[in-house]
Design an enzyme around this catalytic site. Sequence first.
Site, PDB file in Angstrom:
ATOM      1  N   SER A 280       0.838  -1.193   0.000  1.00  0.00           N
ATOM      2  CA  SER A 280       0.000   0.000   0.000  1.00  0.00           C
ATOM      3  C   SER A 280       0.880   1.253   0.000  1.00  0.00           C
ATOM      4  CB  SER A 280      -0.960  -0.037   1.188  1.00  0.00           C
ATOM      5  OG  SER A 280      -1.960   0.938   1.072  1.00  0.00           O
TER       6      SER A 280
ATOM      7  N   ASP B  49      -5.417  -3.735  -2.738  1.00  0.00           N
ATOM      8  CA  ASP B  49      -4.526  -3.449  -1.614  1.00  0.00           C
ATOM      9  C   ASP B  49      -3.986  -4.715  -0.956  1.00  0.00           C
ATOM     10  OD1 ASP B  49      -3.185  -2.410   0.502  1.00  0.00           O
ATOM     11  OD2 ASP B  49      -4.819  -1.167   1.234  1.00  0.00           O
TER      12      ASP B  49
END
EC number: 3.1.1.-
Length: 715
Positions: A307, A452
């Site tokens: 991320s 993610d």
Amino acid sequence: MTDSAIGNVYDPRALPDYDREFIHPDDLRRFENALNDQDVLPLVALNDWRPVYQRVRKTRGRRKEPRRTKDETREGVLYTVLKWPFLAFVLGWISFLGVAYILTRFYIFIYEQWVSWRGKRQSLRKQLYVQTNYRDWLKAAEALDAHLGNHAWKEIDENAYYDHITINKLVSQLRKLRQDAEWEMHHEQVNAAESPAVEELCTILEACVKNNFAGVENPRLYSETYSGTKVLVQEYVDEVKACLELVAESKQISDEDKYHHFKHLDTNFGRTALCLSGGATFAYYHFGVVRALLDNNVLPEIITGTSGGALVAALVATRTDEELKQLLVPALAHRIRACHEGFTTWVRRWWRTGARFDTLEWARQCSWFCRGSTTFREAYERTGRILNVSCVPSDPHSPTILANYLTSPNCVIWSAVLASAAVPGILNPVVLMTKKRDGTLAPYSFGHKWKDGSLRTDIPIKALNLHFNVNFTIVSQVNPHINLFFFSSRGAVGRPVTHRKGRGWRGGFLGSAIEQYIKLDMNKWLRVLRHLELLPRPMGQDWSEIWLQKFSGTVTIWPKTVPSDFYYILSDPTPERLARMIHMGQQSAFPKIQFIKNRLKIEYAIIKGLQQTAPRGGGRATSPTQLRLRNGHGNGPVNPIDERLDQNLPERTGEYSKEADANSAEMSDSSGVDSATASALREARHPRRNSMLVEMQRQSAVFFDDVDSDTWKGQ
């Protein structure tokens, strides 16, 4: 620091390539086309005797697909009847435990502030937080240790967390054999009836150079002082390093024997990796952590990011050390412009697309940090650093991917960073892009979409161990929902307990016991909900993993945040705010540096020995530096980057040749075959001398990461 130096770190024009746009417009256009491509529809028909794709009359009401099927929940009346009442009860109990946990932590905070930190020790402690470099911080830490009497603890060999008797004997043996070997080297005299001392030294090193041998790498040995560890442990580390250097320089052993010796040591000792967690704009604290490690020459070559941490990792892996020293300054805030749009703009986009941010705009902004459409292999060849990015497929049942120069060498870094940051509701799932032989981009892995990585594998420890033999991880953890629950009842590395000279419990034994009980009970009930398949899946995602996965490592760095960080969690930082985040990141890393230094002393000595004794040619793996020299590039002297590049243990990369990689790229890009299939085809042409079990295990595990199965626990 002078006024000119201060002004320079805030001047964006001093940043390398500040005005340069690395990405080509055609790359963005191909990425946009890949995002807009419709998913391939399977062949469908009403039944076996009707034609496919027959026009079907629409029903009046829109049928919603069930969140979970009977394959997951199984059939049963009680599940349907008891699911929601039981879920409400458990969530209510977890909420009650959460309130109790906050009150417990508040009690411990008051206990430490009003009972432990008082008088001179408080003034000495404040000096730690105002230092801007490690040298000054170390002086302040030693002064605090002297005031608390921690130096006496260092002088005492005995401790329950390591075998001090074995280490004491071993240090004496190593020192004596090293001195004998040095005498033989200088006088060139060896008794014909006896083996050289250096051979006996190698035998002992093979027995003791292992990960956490006799407990010398136990974090507890660094958690009872602010600086350093036991004197005996430090002597052991320094002596092993000196012995390894002596073996590498010895002329009494052939290079081939030394190479096999160091290869054996490397396999046993393992490698070190830096893991940068996700956490939205909290990830900018990673800049300070990386800066502290870089300034003290302890920045590992293996770096993984997830991320927001993937963006920082990409910047680090695509820049040289000198470039990083110029980039990791407050002026970098002028290049962070991903969240510059106004409120009305992102609200309309979210209503229209379900995502707050525009994927193409993020790709344009992210490409500067990744030096345009650089691939994982190109980044490795440029800096010698091994970048890893964790991504999660859109399908909740598919395994995750750890992209690096082995599993996906031609994958474009910025596409992997975007995929790793694609939080549902913030950024839509992203297609990974690969660079073909002609330099153009194409969809990677059949055009599947990814999101993610923090949702399931924030810290991919298992995959790092599988691909690079990593068994020592430095984790910089900034996830806000995890920082609240981090609590080390017996102190952490470089952060001892505040009372009883570091040998007590934080908040007293009762406070620590209550904290541990509440936290473990909350974790238990979350696991119950997950295993009974009771939790809903908003946006098609199992959100329990953001709490239940492992978020720590061998060394865990927790930068200290402030409440305003939550307000700016999706905002671009100003230079002043980024300066504070860099400073706090450095402050959080300073207590861990001595532990990391001792680990890397031995690791770098092993890698240097491998580099000096590795055979050239002979069918063995070729490092990227040798590859460039063989092809007529870089005929000048070897620079430090190339030296570090050769230290990344090419024997683990398999047959690293340009022809093999070109064939892999051609198959992956032109034929729609992913890298795992291309690797299998390559192995068919060049069979390895491994057992069938080892070969099947390697082929099945090379691409995927962190499979939740008992079969992986033995690796």
